[in-house]
Design an enzyme around this catalytic site. Structure first.
Site, mmCIF file in Angstrom:
data_model
loop_
_atom_site.group_PDB
_atom_site.id
_atom_site.type_symbol
_atom_site.label_atom_id
_atom_site.label_comp_id
_atom_site.label_asym_id
_atom_site.label_seq_id
_atom_site.Cartn_x
_atom_site.Cartn_y
_atom_site.Cartn_z
ATOM 1 N N ASP A 70 -67.918 126.482 -85.359
ATOM 2 C CA ASP A 70 -66.761 125.656 -85.675
ATOM 3 C C ASP A 70 -65.485 126.440 -85.368
ATOM 4 O O ASP A 70 -65.322 126.956 -84.271
ATOM 5 C CB ASP A 70 -66.829 125.178 -87.125
ATOM 6 C CG ASP A 70 -65.977 123.938 -87.369
ATOM 7 O OD1 ASP A 70 -64.764 124.098 -87.569
ATOM 8 O OD2 ASP A 70 -66.506 122.808 -87.353
ATOM 9 N N TYR A 193 -55.917 122.261 -88.482
ATOM 10 C CA TYR A 193 -55.996 121.294 -87.385
ATOM 11 C C TYR A 193 -54.608 121.063 -86.781
ATOM 12 O O TYR A 193 -54.456 120.943 -85.564
ATOM 13 C CB TYR A 193 -56.584 119.969 -87.879
ATOM 14 C CG TYR A 193 -58.066 120.033 -88.158
ATOM 15 C CD1 TYR A 193 -58.976 119.429 -87.300
ATOM 16 C CD2 TYR A 193 -58.557 120.692 -89.280
ATOM 17 C CE1 TYR A 193 -60.327 119.474 -87.550
ATOM 18 C CE2 TYR A 193 -59.919 120.745 -89.532
ATOM 19 C CZ TYR A 193 -60.797 120.144 -88.664
ATOM 20 O OH TYR A 193 -62.147 120.210 -88.909
ATOM 21 N N HIS A 251 -74.587 120.668 -86.106
ATOM 22 C CA HIS A 251 -73.291 121.337 -86.174
ATOM 23 C C HIS A 251 -73.280 122.409 -87.258
ATOM 24 O O HIS A 251 -72.645 123.454 -87.091
ATOM 25 C CB HIS A 251 -72.202 120.298 -86.438
ATOM 26 C CG HIS A 251 -70.838 120.884 -86.575
ATOM 27 N ND1 HIS A 251 -70.127 121.365 -85.495
ATOM 28 C CD2 HIS A 251 -70.038 121.072 -87.667
ATOM 29 C CE1 HIS A 251 -68.956 121.827 -85.904
ATOM 30 N NE2 HIS A 251 -68.878 121.655 -87.208
#
Length: 273
Positions: A70, A193, A251
């Site tokens: 990630d 983000y 993931h």
């Protein structure tokens, strides 16, 4: 990101690896988990990476390896003179335009997954990368908000055949959620983000960018969101020493398949330390 100390000893005039367990340093990202919340803008992936190098220096480790998935795949690539190797799950590399007329059987579904994720699964990242503070109020107001926000991604991104609790138990999910709920990191975690998603998206689907030349190990899991082929990855990571595509995992591979994850990390670092 997991930073792994590299220890050596000298025996009969030759450097040999010790048989002692290596030290793992597992910092939580600023704004996440046990770390403090940044009080000002600027804590993007480059600054965090530099901070981890400074952390290792203050702990007394001149040279180390880094492992990440990630956000961690982007954070372990700075100061290559100090990093013996990086293990990535997966390497972030865009499709090579030169191959689009001659795709392999694995590259076609990898591209399809990227398209589907962009169309149907990227709403959370669009919100967090543009208005993180707005969604943050709800995420710290009621535990129902982070539960829905986070568990939906576990359901979507794990290799579970639709039965999430087959690979991650309810208690494990609650443990993860509490690391967001108790310290109130709904907004502070989303702000990463806002800081860095555009750069990461460029690495995933834009240009390969500057090459990362440190020794690299890559583990590409079958249900991961990004599954670049080796020929795509080598455009950005020209020094790949280890490549493997395990038979299961998504993931959250380290969470879903911890024993398999450990084997992958060890297999790579045996080659570079």
């Amino acid at each position: 990101m997991l930073a792994v100390e590299l220890r050596f000893r000298r025996v009969n005039g030759e450097n040999l690896r010790t048989k002692r367990p290596v030290l793992g340093v597992c910092p939580s990202l600023p704004g996440y988990g046990f770390s403090d919340k940044p009080a000002a803008p600027g804590w993007g992936i480059e600054r965090i990476s530099d901070a981890w190098c400074e952390l290792m220096a203050r702990l007394g480790y001149r040279r180390f390896g880094a492992q990440g998935s990630d956000w961690g795949t982007s954070i372990g690539q700075r100061q290559p003179d100090r990093v013996a190797g990086i293990h990535l799950m997966p390497p972030l590399a865009p499709p090579d335009p030169a191959t689009l007329d001659d795709l392999t059987g694995a590259e076609r579904p990898a591209l399809a997954t990227l398209r589907e994720a962009d169309e149907w699964g990227s709403g959370y990242s669009a919100q967090q990368s543009t208005r993180p503070q707005t969604v943050g109020y709800g995420l710290v107001d009621s535990p129902a908000a982070p539960c829905a926000w986070i568990v939906e991604k576990f359901w979507s991104w794990t290799d579970s055949d639709g039965d999430l609790h087959r690979v991650i138990t309810r208690d494990e999910l609650l443990d993860n959620l509490m690391l967001y709920w108790l310290p109130g990191t709904g907004a502070s975690s989303a702000r990463l983000y806002w800081e860095s998603l555009r750069q990461v998206n460029e690495w995933i689907s834009g240009s390969a960018g500057a090459p990362v030349t440190v020794p690299t190990g890559c583990s590409v899991f079958p249900k991961g969101l990004q599954r670049p082929s080796r020929r795509w990855a080598e455009r950005r990571f020209p020094n790949i020493r280890y490549w493997n595509e395990p038979g299961k995992g998504g993931h959250f591979a380290a969470f879903e398949q911890p024993a398999l994850f450990v084997d992958e990390v060890r297999s790579f670092f045996r080659l570079v330390r």
